[in-house]
Design a protein around this motif. Structure first.
Motif, short mmCIF file in Angstrom:
data_model
loop_
_atom_site.label_atom_id
_atom_site.label_comp_id
_atom_site.label_asym_id
_atom_site.label_seq_id
_atom_site.Cartn_x
_atom_site.Cartn_y
_atom_site.Cartn_z
N THR A 170 0.85 -1.19 0.00
CA THR A 170 0.00 0.00 0.00
C THR A 170 0.89 1.24 0.00
OG1 THR A 170 -0.07 0.15 2.42
CG2 THR A 170 -1.73 -1.25 1.35
N MET A 171 0.33 2.38 -0.35
CA MET A 171 1.11 3.61 -0.35
C MET A 171 1.59 3.96 1.05
SD MET A 171 1.77 4.77 -3.29
CE MET A 171 2.35 6.41 -2.86
N ALA A 172 0.74 3.78 2.05
CA ALA A 172 1.14 4.12 3.41
C ALA A 172 2.29 3.24 3.88
CB ALA A 172 -0.06 3.98 4.35
N LYS A 173 2.19 1.94 3.65
CA LYS A 173 3.25 1.02 4.06
C LYS A 173 4.54 1.31 3.30
CE LYS A 173 4.19 -3.96 4.32
NZ LYS A 173 3.63 -5.30 4.01
N TYR A 174 4.40 1.56 2.02
CA TYR A 174 5.54 1.85 1.16
C TYR A 174 6.26 3.12 1.63
CZ TYR A 174 7.83 3.26 -3.26
OH TYR A 174 8.73 3.66 -4.24
N GLY A 175 5.51 4.20 1.79
CA GLY A 175 6.13 5.46 2.14
C GLY A 175 6.72 5.47 3.53
N ARG A 176 6.09 4.77 4.45
CA ARG A 176 6.55 4.82 5.86
C ARG A 176 7.89 4.13 6.05
NH1 ARG A 176 7.99 6.59 9.46
NH2 ARG A 176 7.08 7.15 11.45
N PHE A 178 8.95 11.51 0.29
CA PHE A 178 9.78 12.41 1.08
C PHE A 178 9.22 12.66 2.47
CE2 PHE A 178 11.29 14.17 -3.23
CZ PHE A 178 12.24 13.16 -3.32
N ALA A 179 7.89 12.68 2.59
CA ALA A 179 7.33 12.79 3.94
C ALA A 179 7.67 11.55 4.76
CB ALA A 179 5.81 12.97 3.87
N GLY A 180 7.65 10.38 4.11
CA GLY A 180 8.00 9.16 4.81
C GLY A 180 9.45 9.17 5.27
N MET A 181 10.35 9.64 4.41
CA MET A 181 11.76 9.67 4.80
C MET A 181 12.03 10.67 5.90
SD MET A 181 14.41 8.86 1.75
CE MET A 181 14.10 10.27 0.71
N LEU A 182 11.36 11.82 5.86
CA LEU A 182 11.55 12.80 6.93
C LEU A 182 11.03 12.24 8.25
CD1 LEU A 182 12.53 15.48 7.89
CD2 LEU A 182 10.42 16.54 7.04
N LEU A 183 9.90 11.54 8.21
CA LEU A 183 9.40 10.90 9.43
C LEU A 183 10.42 9.90 9.98
CD1 LEU A 183 5.61 10.19 8.79
CD2 LEU A 183 6.59 11.45 10.72
N SER A 184 11.06 9.14 9.09
CA SER A 184 12.08 8.17 9.53
C SER A 184 13.26 8.87 10.16
CB SER A 184 12.54 7.31 8.35
OG SER A 184 11.50 6.48 7.89
N ALA A 185 13.65 10.04 9.62
CA ALA A 185 14.76 10.80 10.20
C ALA A 185 14.40 11.28 11.61
CB ALA A 185 15.11 11.97 9.30
N VAL A 219 6.34 17.09 18.84
CA VAL A 219 5.21 17.80 18.24
C VAL A 219 5.29 17.75 16.73
CG1 VAL A 219 4.18 20.09 17.92
CG2 VAL A 219 4.79 19.31 20.21
N GLU A 220 6.48 18.01 16.17
CA GLU A 220 6.62 18.03 14.71
C GLU A 220 6.47 16.64 14.13
OE1 GLU A 220 6.19 20.22 11.75
OE2 GLU A 220 6.83 21.20 13.63
N HIS A 221 6.92 15.62 14.85
CA HIS A 221 6.75 14.25 14.39
C HIS A 221 5.27 13.90 14.29
CE1 HIS A 221 6.57 9.83 14.65
NE2 HIS A 221 7.77 9.84 14.06
N ALA A 222 4.50 14.26 15.32
CA ALA A 222 3.06 13.99 15.31
C ALA A 222 2.36 14.76 14.21
CB ALA A 222 2.45 14.33 16.67
N ARG A 223 2.74 16.04 14.02
CA ARG A 223 2.12 16.84 12.97
C ARG A 223 2.44 16.27 11.58
NH1 ARG A 223 4.41 21.57 14.01
NH2 ARG A 223 2.74 22.24 15.42
N LEU A 224 3.69 15.90 11.38
CA LEU A 224 4.08 15.37 10.07
C LEU A 224 3.43 14.01 9.81
CD1 LEU A 224 5.79 15.76 7.54
CD2 LEU A 224 7.70 14.68 8.74
N PHE A 274 1.41 12.99 6.53
CA PHE A 274 1.74 11.79 5.76
C PHE A 274 0.50 10.92 5.56
CE2 PHE A 274 2.69 7.29 5.59
CZ PHE A 274 3.59 7.21 4.54
N ASP A 275 -0.25 10.68 6.63
CA ASP A 275 -1.45 9.84 6.52
C ASP A 275 -2.45 10.44 5.53
OD1 ASP A 275 -0.40 8.07 8.34
OD2 ASP A 275 -1.53 8.87 10.05
N ARG A 276 -2.59 11.75 5.55
CA ARG A 276 -3.52 12.40 4.63
C ARG A 276 -3.04 12.26 3.19
NH1 ARG A 276 -3.07 17.19 6.26
NH2 ARG A 276 -2.08 18.26 4.53
N TRP A 277 -1.76 12.50 2.96
CA TRP A 277 -1.21 12.39 1.60
C TRP A 277 -1.30 10.96 1.08
CZ3 TRP A 277 3.85 15.78 2.11
CH2 TRP A 277 3.48 17.14 2.02
N ALA A 278 -1.02 9.98 1.93
CA ALA A 278 -1.11 8.58 1.49
C ALA A 278 -2.55 8.21 1.13
CB ALA A 278 -0.57 7.66 2.57
N ALA A 279 -3.50 8.68 1.93
CA ALA A 279 -4.91 8.40 1.65
C ALA A 279 -5.35 9.07 0.36
CB ALA A 279 -5.78 8.87 2.81
N GLU A 280 -4.89 10.29 0.12
CA GLU A 280 -5.22 10.99 -1.12
C GLU A 280 -4.64 10.27 -2.33
OE1 GLU A 280 -3.82 14.94 -0.60
OE2 GLU A 280 -5.44 15.53 0.78
#
Length: 451
Positions: A126-132, A380-387, A403-408, A412-418
């Motif tokens: 899935t896109m979410a699994k892939y990106g994360r 790129f959102a997935g990679m930044l979350l991993s960082a 806070v920024e991790h939770a916001r991002l 990410f979840d919204r972009w993956a769903a879109e």
């Protein structure tokens, strides 16, 4: 030979998942152990993290062919294809003898990066699994783009151990053909070649149709890339990319990285093939129905979407930059790709003003704008979350970081769903992708050696 290619690709078996590093190495060892009279496995180097780098040689004739998988570690189809080709060559005497070549097969040239992607190799994709769990190295850490390079105001000589191993293998074998195995996310199949022929074009453009896959017949990955036939493009160099950016009034010295394996192997007269196959097919990639918008409009739209992606990710990155102390691969990649996003947006803005882009756009071009936007966001959102996760994992409990991790994560979840809603990701069976890649390799080599 060409008739046999169809029989070969039709017989490709089913695969239930992508192969990880350990599985690829074990399978290579098994081939060498079971066929000692034909195959030998040897270590060609060591990765930056201490992983052995392996090549499997299958003897079959004087001409040398080099096949490389895992060139980009987020592209695991090549490893499966290289391994299937190796098995086929040792098990099918007719296939091996008819092509009459000695094959050097590297199933994974970047094991360090591939291991970082392995969490998404298991289905479902899935896109979410892939990106994360997505990881693509910074350009100067990509094996494909870290060969020595000097042009005008830039020079690159930070050759990685993995690149050095591949360079030495090219020097040693001086192959008639270098096959680099790649894949993308959405769309259709396409190829890069150093040169081609009508016979090879026909083979490459009809291969995907055997599996019901579309061709990518829109614009190439960059506008300066020469189109040789539908979905067949001329391989390009870092020098060409530099000159293109310079022609747009952009600073080409910001481009990180070196030259390509293709450009390096040219010194030996080596022909080059890169196969690009998608995880998720979409018929729009090959639809040339005109739209009621201009291509300039699409370029402007993509520029704005890329700028927005860049703004969101740069804002998140800047908010926690002072708290990032772990120089993780994901952090290094984001430091490279955030400037790349800004440059890409600016390049599209410049191109949107060109008179020849005011023509009506077609469906395939609209699709690429949509697909590239979703791919860019999720990657790129997935990679930044991993960082950020790597920093938190070391015990950094700074409030700004949490806070920024939770916001991002919400972004990410919204972009993956879109992405899932806009371009439904129905994965292509792996056997079809392996069939296209292996068939393309055999066709390209046959075009060189067949009368």
């Amino acid at each position: 030979m060409f008739e046999r290619i169809g029989e070969f690709v039709d017989a490709v078996p089913e695969f239930d998942r992508f192969a990880g590093v350990d599985e690829l190495v074990a399978a290579m060892r098994e081939i060498a152990r079971e066929h000692p009279e034909l195959a030998e496995m040897r270590r060609i180097g060591t990765s930056r993290d201490g992983e052995p780098l392996w090549s499997l040689t299958i003897h079959g004739g004087e001409e040398q062919v080099l096949v490389v998988g895992g060139v980009h570690p987020n592209e695991p189809i090549g490893g499966v294809s290289a391994l299937h080709l190796a098995r086929s060559l040792v098990e099918d005497d007719g296939l091996r003898l008819e092509w009459g070549c000695t094959w050097h097969i590297v199933t994974c040239i970047d094991p360090d990066g591939t291991r970082l992607n392995e969490p998404w190799f298991e289905p479902p994709l899935t896109m979410a699994k892939y990106g994360r769990s997505f990881y693509r190295p910074a350009t100067d850490e990509q094996v494909e783009w870290s060969f020595p390079f000097a042009h005008k105001k830039t020079e690159f000589d930070r050759v990685m151990p993995e690149t050095e191993a591949l360079r030495e293998l090219i020097d040693e074998t001086r192959p008639i053909m270098l096959c680099s195995l790649h894949n993308g996310e959405y769309g259709g199949v396409f190829y890069y070649l150093s040169s081609t022929s009508p016979r090879l074009n026909e083979q490459l453009t009809t291969l995907p149709s055997r599996f019901g896959l579309p061709l990518h017949t829109g614009e190439g990955e960059a506008p300066f890339i020469e189109r040789l036939a539908p979905a067949v493009f001329r391989a390009f160099t870092a020098e060409q990319e530099y000159d293109y950016l310079e022609s747009l009034g952009l600073d080409p010295t910001e481009r990180a990285g070196g030259e390509s394996s293709y450009a390096y192997a040219e010194r030996y007269g080596t022909a080059y093939l890169a196969t690009e196959v998608p995880y998720w097919a979409n018929a729009d990639a090959d639809d040339h129905m005109p739209l009621d918008v201009s291509y300039s409009d699409l370029l402007s739209e993509r520029a704005e979407l890329t700028s927005e992606t860049s703004r969101v990710l740069t804002t998140a990155f800047d908010a926690v930059r002072s708290e990032l102390h772990v120089r993780s691969p994901h952090l290094r990649a984001m430091e490279c790709f955030l400037p790349f996003l800004r440059t890409s947006a600016e390049a599209d803005r410049v191109r949107a003003g060109a008179e020849d882009n005011r023509r009506p756009a077609v469906v395939a071009e609209r699709f690429m704008v949509t697909a590239m936007t979703h791919s860019t966001r999720v990657r790129f959102a997935g990679m930044l979350l991993s960082a950020l996760s790597a920093e938190i994992a070391r015990g950094n409990d700074a409030e700004e970081l949490r806070v920024e991790h939770a916001r991002l994560a919400e972004v990410f979840d919204r972009w993956a769903a879109e992405a899932d809603a806009d371009v439904p990701p129905t994965p292509i069976p792996i056997r079809k992708l392996v069939g296209v890649q292996c068939g393309a390799i055999l066709a390209a080599v046959a075009d060189l050696v067949a009368p």
